[in-house]
Design an enzyme around this catalytic site. Structure first.
Site, PDB file in Angstrom:
ATOM      1  N   ASP A 122       1.032   1.832  -2.549  1.00  0.00           N
ATOM      2  CA  ASP A 122       0.203   0.372  -2.288  1.00  0.00           C
ATOM      3  C   ASP A 122      -0.620   0.295  -3.565  1.00  0.00           C
ATOM      4  OD1 ASP A 122      -0.487  -1.797  -1.192  1.00  0.00           O
ATOM      5  OD2 ASP A 122      -2.121  -0.964  -0.003  1.00  0.00           O
ATOM      6  N   HIS A 142       5.404  -3.818  -9.579  1.00  0.00           N
ATOM      7  CA  HIS A 142       6.247  -2.999  -8.814  1.00  0.00           C
ATOM      8  C   HIS A 142       7.442  -2.146  -9.622  1.00  0.00           C
ATOM      9  CE1 HIS A 142       4.880  -4.932  -5.155  1.00  0.00           C
ATOM     10  NE2 HIS A 142       5.455  -6.138  -5.512  1.00  0.00           N
ATOM     11  N   LEU A 179      14.674  18.751  -3.052  1.00  0.00           N
ATOM     12  CA  LEU A 179      13.872  17.741  -2.278  1.00  0.00           C
ATOM     13  C   LEU A 179      14.651  16.910  -1.581  1.00  0.00           C
ATOM     14  CD1 LEU A 179      10.916  16.855  -1.961  1.00  0.00           C
ATOM     15  CD2 LEU A 179      11.441  15.308  -4.091  1.00  0.00           C
TER      16      LEU A 179
END
Ligand code: FPP
Length: 250
Positions: A30, A47, A141
């Site tokens: 955020d 973004h 991962l």
């Protein structure tokens, strides 16, 4: 126990215990819009910077040999944003997927999506499917990208699928357990979230991993996502490691 942390730019990298890392880290990315606004840039620039931060943090988590990283990239509610902004986020995802697919085996990262992908463009859906084959050959991962995802939507879909199985005689309502219900979630097979990080000063869950975070620790920081870095990651992990997790016990 601090619920809210401020940035200390001069502080050394916080010490973390590499043997007690969160197994599953989840992040609400955020603050991209505010980061851009403060610089007089369009929100889409925020973004773009946020996508870079995501790459950096995913690499750090992989280097730390963490097992699961789940990020909130686009919620079921984010379609309400201006078309231009939605388009820009989709393009960033598209670019990331192209890069990730070509680098996946080198990085040894496994990529998965949580959410209803049917509303995405056919090209993006094809890219999402393409990474599956490569993911199966990787052992590092697990990165889960929440895309057109909502926690309530996920639970309703799971309930619907379970009800369908009951109607078809494949499931028994009386025999349903928590473990059994989990198999209907987007996150089936993924362990519970240990730590949720939310940057940008907002202190709420915003419909993120409602089931999976039932016993997660939360870490909030006022740093905006594009500025989130290794120091912030380590600070969050150090705070997590200082908490006493009792899971309802004493
Ligand atoms: C929230 O910040 C951020 C989003 C809704 C989009 C997140 C998307 C990316 C980081 C890019 C693509 C992702 C990947 C995985 C490559 P906000 O816009 O609500 O910020 P604000 O609260 O400051 O307005």
């Amino acid at each position: 126990m601090a619920l809210f942390r401020s940035r200390e730019p001069e502080a050394p990298l916080p010490e973390i215990d590499l043997t007690r890392l969160p197994r599953h880290l989840a992040i609400i990315m955020d603050g991209n819009g505010r980061w851009a606004k403060r610089r007089g840039l369009p929100r889409t620039a925020g973004h773009k910077a946020g996508a870079e931060t995501f790459r950096t943090i995913a690499t750090l988590c992989n280097d730390l040999h963490m097992e699961y990283l789940t990020v909130y990239a686009f919620s079921t509610e984010n379609w309400k944003r201006p078309q231009e902004e939605v388009g820009a986020i989709m393009r960033l995802l598209n670019n990331y997927l192209h890069e990730a697919i070509s680098d996946m085996e080198k990085d040894n990262i496994q990529l998965h999506f949580f959410g209803d992908l049917t509303r995405l463009s056919p090209e993006l859906q094809a890219l999402c499917r393409e990474k599956d084959d490569i993911s199966r050959r990787c052992t590092g991962l697990n990165v889960n990208i929440c895309l057109n995802y909502g926690g309530r939507d996920e639970l309703v879909r799971a309930a619907r699928a379970f009800a369908r199985d009951c109607a078809d005689g494949k499931a028994d309502p009386e025999a349903l357990t928590e473990q059994g219900f989990e198999r209907y979630l987007f996150s089936a097979g993924t362990p519970d979230v240990d730590l949720v990080i939310r940057p940008s000063g907002e202190i709420r869950i915003s419909n993120f991993l409602l089931w999976q975070s039932a016993y997660a620790e939360y870490y909030f920081t006022d740093v905006l996502w594009p500025d989130f870095d290794q120091r912030e990651l380590y600070a969050a992990i150090a705070e997590y490691q200082s908490r006493s997790r009792r899971f309802g016990g004493i």
